[in-house]
Design a protein around this motif. Structure first.
Motif, short mmCIF file in Angstrom:
data_model
loop_
_atom_site.label_atom_id
_atom_site.label_comp_id
_atom_site.label_asym_id
_atom_site.label_seq_id
_atom_site.Cartn_x
_atom_site.Cartn_y
_atom_site.Cartn_z
N MET A 1 -18.44 -22.54 9.54
CA MET A 1 -18.73 -21.41 8.63
C MET A 1 -18.00 -21.59 7.57
O MET A 1 -16.69 -22.01 7.78
N LYS A 2 -18.45 -21.28 6.42
CA LYS A 2 -17.53 -21.36 5.19
C LYS A 2 -17.57 -19.65 4.62
O LYS A 2 -18.37 -19.19 4.56
N TYR A 3 -16.21 -19.74 4.33
CA TYR A 3 -16.05 -18.25 3.74
C TYR A 3 -15.72 -18.27 2.42
O TYR A 3 -14.94 -19.21 1.96
N GLU A 4 -15.81 -17.35 1.70
CA GLU A 4 -15.36 -17.06 0.27
C GLU A 4 -14.53 -15.97 0.11
O GLU A 4 -14.58 -15.08 1.07
N LEU A 5 -13.38 -16.05 -0.61
CA LEU A 5 -12.45 -15.12 -0.81
C LEU A 5 -12.66 -13.97 -1.63
O LEU A 5 -13.12 -14.58 -2.80
N GLY A 6 -12.68 -12.90 -1.17
CA GLY A 6 -12.95 -11.59 -2.30
C GLY A 6 -11.77 -10.98 -2.73
O GLY A 6 -10.71 -11.86 -2.73
N ARG A 7 -11.85 -9.80 -2.71
CA ARG A 7 -10.86 -9.09 -3.40
C ARG A 7 -9.49 -9.09 -2.50
O ARG A 7 -9.66 -9.01 -1.31
N CYS A 8 -8.12 -9.31 -3.05
CA CYS A 8 -7.02 -9.30 -2.17
C CYS A 8 -6.79 -7.73 -1.65
O CYS A 8 -7.08 -6.76 -2.55
N LEU A 9 -6.42 -7.48 -0.45
CA LEU A 9 -6.24 -6.30 0.02
C LEU A 9 -4.70 -6.08 0.47
O LEU A 9 -4.46 -5.19 1.05
N LEU A 10 -3.94 -6.74 -0.07
CA LEU A 10 -2.43 -6.59 0.04
C LEU A 10 -2.03 -5.20 -0.22
O LEU A 10 -1.10 -4.55 0.58
N ALA A 11 -2.55 -4.68 -1.49
CA ALA A 11 -1.90 -3.13 -1.56
C ALA A 11 -2.46 -2.28 -0.49
O ALA A 11 -1.50 -1.50 -0.20
N GLU A 12 -3.58 -2.41 0.13
CA GLU A 12 -4.05 -1.48 1.21
C GLU A 12 -3.21 -1.83 2.61
O GLU A 12 -2.71 -0.91 3.20
N ARG A 13 -2.88 -3.13 2.78
CA ARG A 13 -2.06 -3.54 3.76
C ARG A 13 -0.51 -2.92 3.70
O ARG A 13 0.17 -2.38 4.76
N LEU A 14 0.09 -2.92 2.29
CA LEU A 14 1.17 -2.43 2.14
C LEU A 14 1.33 -0.98 2.65
O LEU A 14 2.32 -0.15 2.98
N GLN A 15 0.35 -0.15 2.09
CA GLN A 15 0.21 1.22 2.27
C GLN A 15 0.06 1.60 3.70
O GLN A 15 0.94 2.71 4.30
N GLU A 16 -0.70 0.91 4.19
CA GLU A 16 -0.92 1.18 5.78
C GLU A 16 0.51 1.05 6.67
O GLU A 16 0.92 1.82 7.54
N ALA A 17 0.99 -0.21 6.17
CA ALA A 17 2.52 -0.49 6.75
C ALA A 17 3.67 0.48 6.47
O ALA A 17 4.62 0.54 7.04
N GLY A 18 3.28 1.38 5.36
CA GLY A 18 4.37 2.22 4.62
C GLY A 18 5.60 1.22 4.08
O GLY A 18 6.58 1.83 3.94
N MET A 19 5.28 0.26 3.39
CA MET A 19 6.21 -0.67 2.96
C MET A 19 6.02 -0.83 1.27
O MET A 19 5.06 -1.11 1.05
N PRO A 20 7.10 -0.61 0.67
CA PRO A 20 6.81 -0.76 -0.69
C PRO A 20 6.72 -2.27 -1.16
O PRO A 20 7.33 -3.04 -0.39
N LEU A 21 6.07 -2.66 -2.30
CA LEU A 21 5.83 -3.90 -2.77
C LEU A 21 7.27 -4.45 -2.89
O LEU A 21 7.41 -5.85 -2.48
N GLU A 22 8.43 -3.91 -3.53
CA GLU A 22 9.54 -4.39 -3.57
C GLU A 22 10.34 -4.92 -2.10
O GLU A 22 10.97 -5.79 -1.99
N GLY A 23 10.13 -3.93 -1.23
CA GLY A 23 10.43 -4.42 0.12
C GLY A 23 10.02 -5.72 0.63
O GLY A 23 10.80 -6.44 1.37
N LEU A 24 8.75 -5.82 0.64
CA LEU A 24 7.94 -7.08 1.03
C LEU A 24 8.68 -8.22 0.19
O LEU A 24 9.02 -9.28 0.68
N ALA A 25 8.83 -8.14 -1.07
CA ALA A 25 9.20 -9.29 -1.90
C ALA A 25 10.67 -9.58 -1.35
O ALA A 25 11.11 -10.94 -1.28
N LEU A 26 11.56 -8.67 -1.35
CA LEU A 26 12.94 -8.79 -0.84
C LEU A 26 12.77 -9.36 0.54
O LEU A 26 13.68 -10.49 0.84
N GLU A 27 12.13 -9.07 1.46
CA GLU A 27 12.05 -9.62 3.04
C GLU A 27 11.70 -10.94 2.78
O GLU A 27 12.18 -11.86 3.75
N LEU A 28 10.48 -11.47 1.91
CA LEU A 28 10.01 -12.80 1.96
C LEU A 28 10.97 -13.73 1.03
O LEU A 28 10.61 -14.89 0.90
N ARG A 29 11.56 -12.97 0.25
CA ARG A 29 12.30 -13.74 -0.89
C ARG A 29 11.48 -14.40 -1.79
O ARG A 29 11.42 -15.46 -2.09
#
Length: 74
Positions: A1-29
């Motif tokens: 099976m071949k998939y196509e990537l649609g819209r990025c859902l990172l903002a939604e996953r961050l909201q669900e996790a209760g983590m700010p974008l800046e926190g993720l950036a710092l965590e992952l460097r």
């Protein structure tokens, strides 16, 4: 099976996790702007980054993008 990537859902996953974008950036460097580019669909995250994000947010890596089956057959 071949998939196509649609819209990025990172903002939604961050909201669900209760983590700010800046926190993720710092965590992952990574630069905040790199993550914003992914959220705005200006950049597709690498597999390495996607796995790191999914691990940090405790979500499935497949939940970071909308996925659709491609009708292209080879």
């Amino acid at each position: 099976m071949k998939y196509e990537l649609g819209r990025c859902l990172l903002a939604e996953r961050l909201q669900e996790a209760g983590m700010p974008l800046e926190g993720l950036a710092l965590e992952l460097r990574v630069r905040r702007e790199r993550l914003v580019d992914c959220i705005d669909n200006k950049r597709v995250m690498s597999l390495k980054l996607a796995i790191s994000i999914a691990d940090t947010l405790q979500c499935d890596v497949r939940s970071l993008y909308e996925l659709t089956l491609s009708d292209e057959r080879r």
